[in-house]
Design an enzyme around this catalytic site. Sequence first.
Site, mmCIF file in Angstrom:
data_model
loop_
_atom_site.group_PDB
_atom_site.id
_atom_site.type_symbol
_atom_site.label_atom_id
_atom_site.label_comp_id
_atom_site.label_asym_id
_atom_site.label_seq_id
_atom_site.Cartn_x
_atom_site.Cartn_y
_atom_site.Cartn_z
ATOM 1 N N ARG A 119 -5.942 10.216 -0.694
ATOM 2 C CA ARG A 119 -5.650 10.597 -2.078
ATOM 3 C C ARG A 119 -6.937 10.666 -2.893
ATOM 4 O O ARG A 119 -7.074 11.514 -3.762
ATOM 5 C CB ARG A 119 -4.662 9.603 -2.704
ATOM 6 C CG ARG A 119 -3.236 9.817 -2.240
ATOM 7 C CD ARG A 119 -2.318 8.692 -2.692
ATOM 8 N NE ARG A 119 -2.649 7.432 -2.042
ATOM 9 C CZ ARG A 119 -2.842 6.272 -2.672
ATOM 10 N NH1 ARG A 119 -2.723 6.201 -3.977
ATOM 11 N NH2 ARG A 119 -3.144 5.185 -2.000
ATOM 12 N N HIS B 16 0.857 -1.193 0.000
ATOM 13 C CA HIS B 16 0.000 0.000 0.000
ATOM 14 C C HIS B 16 0.888 1.236 0.000
ATOM 15 O O HIS B 16 1.854 1.302 0.753
ATOM 16 C CB HIS B 16 -0.895 -0.014 1.242
ATOM 17 C CG HIS B 16 -2.015 0.976 1.188
ATOM 18 N ND1 HIS B 16 -1.804 2.338 1.247
ATOM 19 C CD2 HIS B 16 -3.359 0.814 1.084
ATOM 20 C CE1 HIS B 16 -2.982 2.961 1.174
ATOM 21 N NE2 HIS B 16 -3.933 2.053 1.076
#
Lengths: 252, 613
Positions: B273, B257
């Site tokens: 994000r 990740h």
Amino acid sequence: MGRQLKFNIFRYNPEDSASVPHMETFRLEETEAMTLFIALNRIREEQDPSLMFDFMCRAGICGQCAMLINGRPDLACHTKTKKLPDDITVLPMPVFKLIGDLSVDTGTWFRDMNTKVESWIHSDKVLDPAAQEERMDNVLADEIYELERCIECGCCVAACGKANMIPEKFMGAAAFNRIGRFMLDPRDQRTENEYFEVVGTDDGIFGCLGLLGCEDVCPKKLPLQDQLGMLRRKLGFSAVQHIFGKVFSSKK
Amino acid sequence: MDTFYADVLCVGAGLAGERVAVEAASRGYKVICLSLVHAKRSHSSAAQGGMQASLGNCAKGEGDNPDVHFSDTVKGSDWGCDQEVARLFAETAPLAVREMCAWGVPWNRVVPGKSMYYKGGQEFEKFEKQENEGLITARDFGGTAKWRTCYTSDGTGHTLLFTMDYQATKYGVPVHDRVEAISLIHDGENCMGVVARNLKTGKLCAYIAKATLIATGGYGRLFRETTNAVICDGSGAIIALDTGMVPIGNPEAVQFHPTGIVPTNILVTEGCRGDGGTLLDVNEERFMHIYEPAKQELASRDVVSRWMTHHIRLGKGVKSPYGDHLWLDIRHLGAKHIKTKLRDVEEICNEFLDRDPITQLIPVRPAHHYSMGGVRTNKDGAAYGLKGLYAAGEAACWDMHGFNRLGGNSLAETVVAGRIVGNKICEFLEGCSVSLKTDVIDAEVKKQEARIAAVKASTGKENAYELRNKMQDLTYDNVGIFRNAGDLTKAVEGLQEVYERSKNIGIRSNSMGGNPELTFALKLPGQVRLALCTAYAALQRTESRGAHSREDFPERNDRDWLLRTLATWKEGDTLPTLNYERPSKVWELPPGYRGYGEDKRIECEDPEVTGKK
């Protein structure tokens, strides 16, 4: 070189008939960004492999590692040693059944609590998942989420004067918060009277001594005091109705 | 010895396990769940950002449907997934999200009118339709064409798991917590349950069931730097592997990740994000738009993690005592957004980093995160090799993720697969009559008793924790984001040595009850076998696909490697046996370019796959 930390840790293994409850001292040099997660694991791996404690997510999310840290219930994983003095005393949480050393059985306690307050949406609607979902105002969704953030860590129960007096019976702030969560939720079709049946007793909201240790220690900073106030206000009215109901029915 | 009987035994009480349990219990079957922890603490609770379902209610999700979700999922998998399963999943996800809604999840809802959002650090405007007011809304996630990720702030896994456990409580499903399954009971054809160890008392017990489900999550703890919880130790995969018959599918498919925080590797959600957060380098400049002009910070996780590592290798990382890292910037999203939609992120930054993400940057670096591989099942969730054995969720290789899972597709998988597999298990139970083979059960119990006695009596000098550290170093340093034959060979040889040494583990504590050291010593050799499956399968796979990125074989090789690895372990061996199968029987979407990442491919020539005669 880091500080020399002294850990005073409660030891007792109920599975061992020769074991007696006592405190044991361990020493560790503090390292940068050390948490009790790091410290206790180091003690177990480097000094005493029999030491029992619980961790899971190590991120303050799952509620597995609550213990008494210098007298205060808190999550060990998010407790940084740099915020503690050199002398650190760690005890298992009271109220819950001891498994061994710092490990307590919160799972059984919370499952019982969930069963007692019937912690689920009560609805007689038949779900058609292919149909569009029922609408909800986003503000209300946020309000429900606020109360749904409880992680069932048990800190509020351990800090509760009443739960310490009658550990087998008193429901505690986590249960009141849960009922508050369902009362807010229009999907739950229970009436105030039905909620009252669940928590309107001396083991429920009317048994609370109002010390509010629960709110002081909640690691998720849930508004536990507000929930208690709300329940007492709303269900106090149900209580009065209940009494009059009984008087009325006995006259018949 | 205590023996328990059930129609369905769910090993693991996270989202997938409890969803299966709820399905069977609501139809009147007797179900027992085993769990290492209180069910509500399962690692599902740590999933933050949301679950994908193509409801298409929000403005930026308009026009979404299962076809688009299917296509995003297949591309995300780098054509490594089973397309029949991906299709089934995409069609079922909206139903599952609505079901969870009816059961009480406080999904965030559409608020009509004008609102602002951020992308790549820029502010944009969107209008939510009045007619969609109050429907379940969604946020943007990586590798998706639409805003599709349904959420409750950044505590989606938590609310889903609590809601699921409410249902399990409603149906009175018993969860035996602090009980660990340590082997499967089987006669070579049928699975009959498990031998388990009670971690409170240390006592062995047997669970006998018509259907046994493995839903124990992933195996992140084989790696040194992982976002996974301490219970994500591969125990379900290990008991399957130990049968010698049930294969682990694609053990080499491991996801990193992009945003684990430095140094603790705690995850901060992709929602950062998705909601417009950016990645910055040592000069506090963005870089993802240079590498990925189209998707930028929101390319798939494998692609973003690779570019981050590449950028650090160019010397653009921020130096720290814990190695180089990059920055995640969510400051421009503002206090109100962070305090309502990214609450756990705020809490994690404040508590673990002493940083306020509203005014300060967050130090991040890719960390191990997810196991796409797992117990190989067919589309019904039935494990290969043994009848009556099932798997669901991260523990399974079902296989909708192939070589890279999209963010928001794992939470979705747990409730979707739980629903589908739960249904299939009920169908299986309808026609099921089991003869109780007590000799098989007794033999397995005796075998486990002997194993435990041997570890207790061992005079070996090896320390289980030291061997674990060696294993984790070998996997993380050599079976990582970028792989090559040299490193992978080092990992395989090193792990084989650790495996040999693990036969001489001696424990220092003979304490009664659960005995944490014994618990761990019993588990470690299986973990090393599983790590060997991962390293060895990665060494054999001479191509790059999704999260499996070989520096010495940079192309995705659809000609030779459009294959799924099936790893089994024969007793006494020092390496797994690898077999291969086509990842999919149907090719609704023939292999092509993903639309992000580097386009280096060797084309497939099989007309059954390409559809070209």
